[in-house]
Design an enzyme around this catalytic site. Sequence first.
Site, PDB file in Angstrom:
ATOM      1  N   ILE A   7      20.915 -17.966  58.400  1.00 27.80           N
ATOM      2  CA  ILE A   7      20.250 -16.793  57.829  1.00 27.80           C
ATOM      3  C   ILE A   7      20.587 -16.770  56.344  1.00 27.80           C
ATOM      4  CG2 ILE A   7      19.982 -14.292  57.918  1.00 27.80           C
ATOM      5  CD1 ILE A   7      20.975 -14.398  60.835  1.00 27.80           C
TER       6      ILE A   7
ATOM      7  N   GLU B 267      26.151 -21.993  62.995  1.00 31.98           N
ATOM      8  CA  GLU B 267      27.323 -22.099  63.874  1.00 31.98           C
ATOM      9  C   GLU B 267      28.108 -20.788  63.883  1.00 31.98           C
ATOM     10  OE1 GLU B 267      26.295 -24.098  61.506  1.00 31.98           O
ATOM     11  OE2 GLU B 267      27.012 -26.136  61.754  1.00 31.98           O
TER      12      GLU B 267
HETATM   13  N1  THU Z   1      23.724 -24.829  57.263  1.00 35.15           N
HETATM   14  C1  THU Z   1      24.040 -24.430  58.523  1.00 35.15           C
HETATM   15  O1  THU Z   1      23.510 -23.430  59.028  1.00 35.15           O
HETATM   16  N2  THU Z   1      24.931 -25.156  59.213  1.00 35.15           N
HETATM   17  C2  THU Z   1      25.483 -26.315  58.778  1.00 35.15           C
HETATM   18  O2  THU Z   1      26.261 -26.907  59.480  1.00 35.15           O
HETATM   19  C3  THU Z   1      25.135 -26.843  57.475  1.00 35.15           C
HETATM   20  C4  THU Z   1      24.334 -25.960  56.620  1.00 35.15           C
HETATM   21  C5  THU Z   1      22.698 -24.068  56.519  1.00 35.15           C
HETATM   22  C6  THU Z   1      23.205 -23.220  55.395  1.00 35.15           C
HETATM   23  C7  THU Z   1      21.972 -23.143  54.515  1.00 35.15           C
HETATM   24  O3  THU Z   1      21.133 -22.082  54.984  1.00 35.15           O
HETATM   25  C8  THU Z   1      21.234 -24.434  54.763  1.00 35.15           C
HETATM   26  O4  THU Z   1      21.775 -24.970  55.956  1.00 35.15           O
HETATM   27  C9  THU Z   1      21.392 -25.451  53.647  1.00 35.15           C
HETATM   28  O5  THU Z   1      22.715 -25.632  53.324  1.00 35.15           O
END
Ligand code: THU
Length: 135
Positions: free
Chosen positions: A45, A57
């Site tokens: 989000i 996560e």
């Molecule tokens: N992001 C995640 O939700 N989990 C991860 O393990 C890596 C990165 C998201 C954060 C951001 O919204 C987007 O991916 C790019 O970094």
Amino acid sequence: MDINYNELVQLAIFTRQRAYAPYSNFKVGAYLLDANDECYYGCNIENASYSATICAERGAFMQAVSVGARKFKAICIVGGLDEITDFCYPCGVCLQFMSEFCDGDFQIVLYNGKEIRVHTLDELLPHRFNKDQLK
Ligand code: THU
């Protein structure tokens, strides 16, 4: 531990559809399985401030811990810009967040659109800081 990895991947892919990622366009879905086989889900989000963004996560753990879950078996993570073509490894902050509630054998299940890869928390975050050190 009889975990149906294919099912976890399909559910993480489904959850990814709900990602709110208008700034990076990188959509992530996470599906979390607790010790009683209850499932929780999270998507990333994003926020206009960028720094207030929450990863998928941690979203899943927030949901689980909020309803009382404290022991976990596995999390499946899928992410990518459009199609899923690479493994999406959890960031360091999310690994630390997981380590509060998970033992070293907690499984981190990744999918690149073709293959499923399974790691443990011990592999991805060895020598971690944990609550035992605060005693
Ligand atoms: N992001 C995640 O939700 N989990 C991860 O393990 C890596 C990165 C998201 C954060 C951001 O919204 C987007 O991916 C790019 O970094």
